[in-house]
Design a protein around this motif. Structure first.
Motif, PDB file in Angstrom:
ATOM      1  N   PHE A 185      53.450 -76.046   1.072  1.00 48.09           N
ATOM      2  CA  PHE A 185      53.552 -77.249   1.903  1.00 48.09           C
ATOM      3  C   PHE A 185      53.394 -78.512   1.040  1.00 48.09           C
ATOM      4  N   LEU A 186      52.532 -78.442   0.035  1.00 47.56           N
ATOM      5  CA  LEU A 186      52.291 -79.617  -0.826  1.00 47.56           C
ATOM      6  C   LEU A 186      53.306 -79.706  -1.970  1.00 47.56           C
ATOM      7  N   ASP A 187      54.280 -78.792  -1.961  1.00 47.94           N
ATOM      8  CA  ASP A 187      55.332 -78.769  -3.003  1.00 47.94           C
ATOM      9  C   ASP A 187      54.775 -78.516  -4.395  1.00 47.94           C
ATOM     10  N   LEU A 188      53.809 -77.610  -4.471  1.00 41.98           N
ATOM     11  CA  LEU A 188      53.170 -77.358  -5.772  1.00 41.98           C
ATOM     12  C   LEU A 188      53.712 -76.108  -6.454  1.00 41.98           C
ATOM     13  N   GLY A 189      54.594 -75.376  -5.770  1.00 36.53           N
ATOM     14  CA  GLY A 189      55.193 -74.185  -6.375  1.00 36.53           C
ATOM     15  C   GLY A 189      54.439 -72.909  -6.064  1.00 36.53           C
ATOM     16  N   TYR A 190      54.927 -71.798  -6.649  1.00 36.56           N
ATOM     17  CA  TYR A 190      54.380 -70.459  -6.393  1.00 36.56           C
ATOM     18  C   TYR A 190      53.991 -69.820  -7.726  1.00 36.56           C
ATOM     19  N   PRO A 191      52.901 -69.052  -7.829  1.00 30.76           N
ATOM     20  CA  PRO A 191      51.878 -68.847  -6.809  1.00 30.76           C
ATOM     21  C   PRO A 191      50.953 -70.044  -6.696  1.00 30.76           C
ATOM     22  N   GLY A 192      50.459 -70.283  -5.478  1.00 35.45           N
ATOM     23  CA  GLY A 192      49.729 -71.510  -5.203  1.00 35.45           C
ATOM     24  C   GLY A 192      48.304 -71.542  -5.719  1.00 35.45           C
ATOM     25  N   GLY A 193      47.636 -70.379  -5.761  1.00 35.71           N
ATOM     26  CA  GLY A 193      46.224 -70.350  -6.132  1.00 35.71           C
ATOM     27  C   GLY A 193      45.918 -71.043  -7.452  1.00 35.71           C
ATOM     28  N   ASP A 204      38.343 -84.815  -4.971  1.00 32.26           N
ATOM     29  CA  ASP A 204      36.998 -84.828  -4.395  1.00 32.26           C
ATOM     30  C   ASP A 204      36.912 -83.737  -3.317  1.00 32.26           C
ATOM     31  N   PRO A 205      36.065 -82.728  -3.511  1.00 37.28           N
ATOM     32  CA  PRO A 205      35.994 -81.632  -2.536  1.00 37.28           C
ATOM     33  C   PRO A 205      35.445 -82.066  -1.177  1.00 37.28           C
ATOM     34  N   HIS A 206      34.816 -83.266  -1.146  1.00 39.97           N
ATOM     35  CA  HIS A 206      34.251 -83.722   0.127  1.00 39.97           C
ATOM     36  C   HIS A 206      35.081 -84.852   0.740  1.00 39.97           C
ATOM     37  N   ALA A 207      36.270 -85.098   0.186  1.00 37.77           N
ATOM     38  CA  ALA A 207      37.108 -86.199   0.682  1.00 37.77           C
ATOM     39  C   ALA A 207      37.538 -85.953   2.133  1.00 37.77           C
ATOM     40  N   ILE A 208      37.875 -84.711   2.456  1.00 32.93           N
ATOM     41  CA  ILE A 208      38.342 -84.389   3.813  1.00 32.93           C
ATOM     42  C   ILE A 208      37.495 -83.219   4.343  1.00 32.93           C
ATOM     43  N   ALA A 209      36.961 -83.397   5.543  1.00 34.46           N
ATOM     44  CA  ALA A 209      36.106 -82.337   6.111  1.00 34.46           C
ATOM     45  C   ALA A 209      36.968 -81.327   6.870  1.00 34.46           C
ATOM     46  N   PHE A 210      37.648 -80.444   6.138  1.00 35.03           N
ATOM     47  CA  PHE A 210      38.453 -79.421   6.802  1.00 35.03           C
ATOM     48  C   PHE A 210      37.523 -78.431   7.506  1.00 35.03           C
ATOM     49  N   PRO A 211      38.027 -77.801   8.603  1.00 37.60           N
ATOM     50  CA  PRO A 211      37.170 -76.852   9.330  1.00 37.60           C
ATOM     51  C   PRO A 211      36.803 -75.642   8.489  1.00 37.60           C
ATOM     52  N   SER A 224      44.457 -68.977   9.026  1.00 35.55           N
ATOM     53  CA  SER A 224      45.716 -69.620   9.402  1.00 35.55           C
ATOM     54  C   SER A 224      45.485 -70.996  10.035  1.00 35.55           C
ATOM     55  N   GLY A 225      44.348 -71.154  10.769  1.00 37.10           N
ATOM     56  CA  GLY A 225      44.048 -72.444  11.380  1.00 37.10           C
ATOM     57  C   GLY A 225      43.725 -73.494  10.328  1.00 37.10           C
ATOM     58  N   LEU A 226      43.103 -73.058   9.248  1.00 36.77           N
ATOM     59  CA  LEU A 226      42.752 -73.993   8.164  1.00 36.77           C
ATOM     60  C   LEU A 226      44.032 -74.550   7.529  1.00 36.77           C
ATOM     61  N   LYS A 227      44.994 -73.669   7.334  1.00 34.88           N
ATOM     62  CA  LYS A 227      46.293 -74.097   6.767  1.00 34.88           C
ATOM     63  C   LYS A 227      46.934 -75.130   7.702  1.00 34.88           C
ATOM     64  N   THR A 228      46.875 -74.878   9.022  1.00 34.31           N
ATOM     65  CA  THR A 228      47.455 -75.821   9.989  1.00 34.31           C
ATOM     66  C   THR A 228      46.708 -77.158   9.938  1.00 34.31           C
ATOM     67  N   SER A 229      45.386 -77.118   9.754  1.00 37.51           N
ATOM     68  CA  SER A 229      44.615 -78.374   9.653  1.00 37.51           C
ATOM     69  C   SER A 229      45.072 -79.192   8.459  1.00 37.51           C
ATOM     70  N   VAL A 230      45.366 -78.502   7.342  1.00 36.60           N
ATOM     71  CA  VAL A 230      45.829 -79.217   6.146  1.00 36.60           C
ATOM     72  C   VAL A 230      47.161 -79.902   6.461  1.00 36.60           C
ATOM     73  N   VAL A 231      48.072 -79.172   7.084  1.00 38.62           N
ATOM     74  CA  VAL A 231      49.401 -79.723   7.412  1.00 38.62           C
ATOM     75  C   VAL A 231      49.234 -80.936   8.329  1.00 38.62           C
ATOM     76  N   ASN A 232      48.420 -80.788   9.390  1.00 38.29           N
ATOM     77  CA  ASN A 232      48.241 -81.897  10.345  1.00 38.29           C
ATOM     78  C   ASN A 232      47.615 -83.112   9.682  1.00 38.29           C
TER      79      ASN A 232
END
Ligand code: KG4
Ligand code: ZN
Length: 346
Positions: A185-193, A204-211, A224-232
């Motif tokens: 989604f972020l256009d970073l290529g494969y594999p993403g890890g 900054d790991p605390h920049a966004i409070a993802f669920p 899967s919900g975490l991935k959707t939160s990133v997209v939103n």
């Protein structure tokens, strides 16, 4: 002393391991399940990058081309001049992509037949668990293993060799799959890890409070919900930096994984906590898990990065333990794309 079926009377049992379950073609020779004589991995990443993920048909064709040279190199590096010095041939029979698995399984059976040595069928998930024992044969049991790869996310209580209890697993995406999908989604290529791992160091790991999905709820996982939160979040805040998104996403994944692994170790009275699978190469996860082990007085074990991702040394090692426990596998053992880890009842 085990006498190799090939007629050798060495005290050591040398197993040729073959791994072709996904997009890595690998072969290795391991003595007595723990001494790695060679380990060769030919990754097909470049072939699949342009498609943004593994294309099964492309993967199986590449295995056909790569397997013979990879096996030859593994034999050469182990100083084995011909098959008569091999005592058994082990191969991943599942889980994995059916076309890819068939290439390795067929080659392993053919070599076992020609060399007149046993064939050993290996479960890829069990092999990931054995990666820890390869590097630290004296690991104390019971051990909680957090197995996090592209296809699986599991918490396993290892009570003995071949004795596993499934504590929890993902109910949707695997952790590695979440890394790969977010990277795509972020256009970073494969594999993403690996890309997210590197990029997160600048964010900054605390920049966004993802669920933190299901963080305090049992031992199962959901990503899967975490991935959707990133997209939103990115759609709503296009000004956010990719490094902050990567770091905050990684922080959320690691927080959930480490919190649950630690709780499981305490609950089941484990002596140690080990990581396994491709995502175990993640820098943040490694650091967090070790810190948790130090605080909780647990023996923390992190396999080397090369041993986390798919390789054949772990297949040969698991094959050795399987050979001791069950003997050779029948030559009509098929490839099983959905092969589960054989666990004890809860
Ligand atoms: O175990 P593995 O090599 O193959 C499977 O059996 O699935 O795991 C591959 C997964 C991929 O999803 C990849 O993105 C992830 O492991 N991975 C990582 C890292 N290196 C590989 N995830 C996070 N951080 C890393 N450094
Ligand atoms: Zn794997």
């Amino acid at each position: 002393m085990i006498v190799g079926a090939g007629g050798s009377d060495r005290a050591e049992v040398r197993i040729l391991g073959i791994e072709t379950s996904c997009d890595d073609t690998a072969a290795a020779v391991v003595a007595n399940g723990t001494r790695v004589l060679s380990s060769v991995v030919s990754t097909q990443t470049d072939l699949h990058t342009r498609y943004g993920g593994v294309v099964p048909e492309v993967a199986s064709r590449a295995h056909v081309e790569l397997l013979t040279p990879v096996v030859s190199q593994a034999m050469l590096e182990a100083g084995m001049v011909d098959g008569r010095t091999v005592d058994a041939v082990a191969a991943t029979v599942g889980p994995g992509l059916i076309g890819s698995l068939l290439v390795g399984v067929s080659a392993a059976k053919a070599l076992a037949l020609v060399w007149d040595v046993p064939f050993v069928a290996v479960n890829h998930l069990e092999a990931h668990l054995y990666a820890a024992f390869l590097e630290e044969p004296d690991l104390e049991l019971p051990l909680v293993v957090l197995l996090v790869s592209g296809g699986h996310t599991m918490l396993v209580l290892m009570e003995g060799h071949g004795r596993y209890r499934l504590i929890g697993q993902t109910v949707d995406d695997a952790a590695g799959e979440a890394f790969d999908k977010v990277a795509r989604f972020l256009d970073l290529g494969y594999p993403g890890g690996p890309v997210i791992d590197r990029l997160a160091m600048e964010g900054d790991p605390h920049a966004i409070a993802f669920p933190r999905p299901m963080r305090n709820d049992g031992y199962d996982f959901s990503f899967s919900g975490l991935k959707t939160s990133v997209v939103n979040h990115v759609r709503k805040h296009p000004e956010v930096t990719t490094a902050d998104v990567a770091a905050s996403f990684q922080e959320a994944v690691c927080d959930v994984l480490v919190t649950k692994a630690r709780r499981a170790a305490r609950h089941f009275g484990a002596k140690g906590l080990a990581l396994a699978g491709g995502v175990a190469a993640n820098s943040q996860l490694r650091e967090r898990l070790l810190d948790a082990c130090v605080s909780d007085g647990l023996h923390g074990f992190l396999p080397s990065r090369a041993m986390c991702t798919d390789n054949a040394a772990m297949i040969a090692s698991a094959g050795w333990y399987r050979l001791q426990a069950d003997g050779p596998s029948p030559l009509d053992t098929g490839a099983s794309p959905n092969l589960p880890l054989a666990v004890l009842p809860r």
